[in-house]
Design a protein around this motif. Structure first.
Motif, mmCIF file in Angstrom:
data_model
loop_
_atom_site.group_PDB
_atom_site.id
_atom_site.type_symbol
_atom_site.label_atom_id
_atom_site.label_comp_id
_atom_site.label_asym_id
_atom_site.label_seq_id
_atom_site.Cartn_x
_atom_site.Cartn_y
_atom_site.Cartn_z
ATOM 1 N N THR A 13 0.828 -1.112 0.040
ATOM 2 C CA THR A 13 0.151 -0.018 -0.157
ATOM 3 C C THR A 13 0.701 1.199 0.189
ATOM 4 O OG1 THR A 13 -1.766 -1.030 1.218
ATOM 5 C CG2 THR A 13 -1.749 1.297 1.283
ATOM 6 N N MET A 14 0.705 2.030 -0.988
ATOM 7 C CA MET A 14 1.437 3.331 -1.077
ATOM 8 C C MET A 14 0.538 4.654 -0.627
ATOM 9 S SD MET A 14 3.026 2.867 -4.794
ATOM 10 C CE MET A 14 4.050 4.271 -4.740
ATOM 11 N N VAL A 15 1.065 5.310 0.343
ATOM 12 C CA VAL A 15 0.267 6.456 0.873
ATOM 13 C C VAL A 15 0.361 7.698 0.070
ATOM 14 C CG1 VAL A 15 -0.309 8.368 2.647
ATOM 15 C CG2 VAL A 15 0.472 5.789 3.169
ATOM 16 N N LEU A 16 -0.890 8.294 -0.673
ATOM 17 C CA LEU A 16 -1.036 8.848 -1.856
ATOM 18 C C LEU A 16 -1.654 10.232 -1.539
ATOM 19 C CD1 LEU A 16 -1.790 6.382 -4.730
ATOM 20 C CD2 LEU A 16 0.429 6.967 -3.964
ATOM 21 N N ARG A 17 -1.325 11.225 -2.201
ATOM 22 C CA ARG A 17 -1.943 12.444 -1.961
ATOM 23 C C ARG A 17 -2.472 13.319 -3.355
ATOM 24 N NH1 ARG A 17 0.851 16.993 -2.123
ATOM 25 N NH2 ARG A 17 3.083 16.638 -2.664
ATOM 26 N N HIS A 18 -3.437 14.251 -3.149
ATOM 27 C CA HIS A 18 -3.881 15.019 -4.290
ATOM 28 C C HIS A 18 -2.657 16.064 -4.730
ATOM 29 C CE1 HIS A 18 -6.176 17.246 -7.202
ATOM 30 N NE2 HIS A 18 -5.787 18.181 -6.562
ATOM 31 N N ASP A 19 -2.347 16.506 -5.837
ATOM 32 C CA ASP A 19 -1.446 17.371 -6.153
ATOM 33 C C ASP A 19 -1.707 17.808 -7.477
ATOM 34 O OD1 ASP A 19 1.020 18.923 -7.043
ATOM 35 O OD2 ASP A 19 1.704 18.435 -4.994
ATOM 36 N N THR A 20 -2.005 19.292 -7.669
ATOM 37 C CA THR A 20 -2.136 19.548 -9.013
ATOM 38 C C THR A 20 -1.074 19.627 -10.292
ATOM 39 O OG1 THR A 20 -1.484 21.905 -8.258
ATOM 40 C CG2 THR A 20 -3.839 21.453 -8.175
ATOM 41 N N ASP A 21 0.245 19.373 -9.542
ATOM 42 C CA ASP A 21 1.306 19.009 -10.439
ATOM 43 C C ASP A 21 1.727 17.405 -10.587
ATOM 44 O OD1 ASP A 21 1.806 21.546 -11.294
ATOM 45 O OD2 ASP A 21 3.138 22.035 -9.478
ATOM 46 N N LYS A 23 -5.590 10.744 -10.482
ATOM 47 C CA LYS A 23 -4.100 10.711 -10.505
ATOM 48 C C LYS A 23 -3.741 11.444 -9.124
ATOM 49 C CE LYS A 23 -3.333 11.561 -15.365
ATOM 50 N NZ LYS A 23 -3.015 12.244 -16.592
ATOM 51 N N LEU A 24 -2.751 10.637 -8.441
ATOM 52 C CA LEU A 24 -2.461 10.878 -7.301
ATOM 53 C C LEU A 24 -0.729 11.156 -7.080
ATOM 54 C CD1 LEU A 24 -4.792 8.987 -5.315
ATOM 55 C CD2 LEU A 24 -4.932 11.518 -5.390
ATOM 56 N N MET A 25 -0.053 11.577 -5.981
ATOM 57 C CA MET A 25 1.304 11.828 -6.075
ATOM 58 C C MET A 25 1.454 10.984 -4.833
ATOM 59 S SD MET A 25 2.903 15.490 -7.004
ATOM 60 C CE MET A 25 4.270 14.863 -6.232
ATOM 61 N N PHE A 26 3.082 10.449 -4.916
ATOM 62 C CA PHE A 26 3.104 9.577 -3.658
ATOM 63 C C PHE A 26 3.785 10.364 -2.488
ATOM 64 C CE2 PHE A 26 7.196 6.316 -2.340
ATOM 65 C CZ PHE A 26 6.329 5.786 -1.310
ATOM 66 N N THR A 27 3.668 10.035 -1.251
ATOM 67 C CA THR A 27 4.048 10.815 -0.208
ATOM 68 C C THR A 27 5.382 10.249 0.351
ATOM 69 O OG1 THR A 27 3.041 9.179 1.319
ATOM 70 C CG2 THR A 27 1.647 11.134 0.583
ATOM 71 N N GLY A 28 5.938 9.351 0.024
ATOM 72 C CA GLY A 28 6.919 8.571 0.446
ATOM 73 C C GLY A 28 6.994 7.760 1.825
ATOM 74 N N TYR A 65 -3.594 4.475 -0.773
ATOM 75 C CA TYR A 65 -4.365 5.056 0.366
ATOM 76 C C TYR A 65 -4.507 6.431 0.238
ATOM 77 C CZ TYR A 65 -5.638 6.356 5.266
ATOM 78 O OH TYR A 65 -6.256 7.007 6.323
ATOM 79 N N GLU A 66 -5.465 7.167 0.026
ATOM 80 C CA GLU A 66 -5.582 8.563 -0.413
ATOM 81 C C GLU A 66 -5.487 9.328 1.079
ATOM 82 O OE1 GLU A 66 -7.564 12.093 -2.936
ATOM 83 O OE2 GLU A 66 -8.407 10.014 -2.994
ATOM 84 N N PHE A 67 -4.416 10.234 1.309
ATOM 85 C CA PHE A 67 -4.343 11.009 2.417
ATOM 86 C C PHE A 67 -4.529 12.410 2.254
ATOM 87 C CE2 PHE A 67 -1.189 13.451 5.042
ATOM 88 C CZ PHE A 67 -1.643 13.211 6.445
ATOM 89 N N ASN A 68 -5.239 13.034 3.020
ATOM 90 C CA ASN A 68 -5.546 14.595 2.609
ATOM 91 C C ASN A 68 -4.994 15.410 3.845
ATOM 92 O OD1 ASN A 68 -7.133 14.212 0.217
ATOM 93 N ND2 ASN A 68 -8.808 13.057 1.718
ATOM 94 N N GLY A 69 -4.047 15.041 4.891
ATOM 95 C CA GLY A 69 -3.783 15.954 5.966
ATOM 96 C C GLY A 69 -2.404 16.670 5.557
ATOM 97 N N TYR A 70 -1.747 17.146 6.636
ATOM 98 C CA TYR A 70 -0.743 17.986 6.392
ATOM 99 C C TYR A 70 0.654 16.872 5.929
ATOM 100 C CZ TYR A 70 3.154 21.071 6.996
ATOM 101 O OH TYR A 70 4.469 21.816 6.748
ATOM 102 N N TRP A 71 1.337 17.301 4.887
ATOM 103 C CA TRP A 71 2.547 16.663 4.309
ATOM 104 C C TRP A 71 3.355 17.619 3.688
ATOM 105 C CZ3 TRP A 71 4.711 16.653 -0.430
ATOM 106 C CH2 TRP A 71 5.625 15.720 -0.793
#
Length: 238
Positions: free
Chosen positions: A126-134, A166-171, A209-215
């Protein structure tokens, strides 16, 4: 596992004489925040991989006892990359589901919820992902309506019915120990460059896993300065 072996090249000259995980954020090393996050989420035993200026990190954190934790170190004589570093720490991680997190991020996340998602989906990874316009600019990871990753950095072709987000990886990623069978030993191996594309091509169940908190990541001096401004308010309890 915390990944801390890198040179921090984009942060030079700050990282010429100090490893990036030790750069201060409000008088505490970046790595301190990651350790406190793990502790807050019930993770007390970890391994940190090292290469660039390793003694400095070990001298600051030692065996972890001052934090109420147990820290192991995995030294890489030659830097091995993300997947190669994980493989080198197999002895510490092979007994069950484990988490890997980058050392240059500050994040406020409930890791227990990520693990619950991982188990519910019966995911291999499972990769933790987040929304990003880029997302397209930095490398989009595309998930279907069930959260399964179907395209990774534009590949492979997707002919499914469900539209992709489309999402981005948080690491941050959660692994099953069978991942070690997919990583070669004794050589450099990048997990995003080599391991994940191979797994997706094999139709391995990898979920996002889509994450929307502080990163925030400390990828550039500008983002480092931004983190110093923001985290004093968010992480004052750390």
């Amino acid at each position: 596992m915390i990944l801390a072996a890198g040179y921090g090249e984009r942060m030079r000259p700050l990282t010429n004489s100090m490893p990036k995980p030790l750069l201060p954020i409000n008088n505490k090393p970046i790595l301190h925040y990651t350790l406190q996050l793990l502790k807050k989420n019930g993770i007390f035993e970890i391994v940190i991989n090292l290469h660039h200026l390793p003694d400095m990190i070990m001298n600051v954190f030692g065996d972890g006892s001052s934090l109420g934790m147990k820290i192991h170190y995995s030294y890489e004589k030659e830097i091995l990359g993300t997947a190669g570093g994980i493989k080198a720490a197999e002895g510490f991680l092979k007994d069950g589901t484990f988490l890997v997190i980058n050392s240059d991020i500050i994040v406020d996340i409930d890791i227990k919820k990520v693990v619950e998602f991982h188990k519910k989906k019966k995911a291999f990874v499972t990769m933790v992902l987040r929304h990003d316009t880029d997302a397209d600019r930095y490398g989009a990871i595309e998930v279907d309506s069930d959260g399964r990753i179907r395209r990774f950095l534009g590949k492979p072709e997707y002919n499914g019915i469900s539209p992709l987000k489309k999402l981005m990886f948080t690491g941050i990623h959660i692994f099953e120990p069978e991942i070690f069978d997919e990583i070669p030993s004794g050589r450099y191996c990048g997990i995003t460059e080599e391991t994940y594309p191979k797994l997706i091509n094999k139709n391995t169940p990898i979920y996002g896993y889509e994450f929307n908190g502080y990163w925030i990541d400390m990828g550039t001096p500008e983002r480092y300065e931004k983190a110093k401004r923001e985290t004093a308010k968010i992480f004052n309890t750390y």
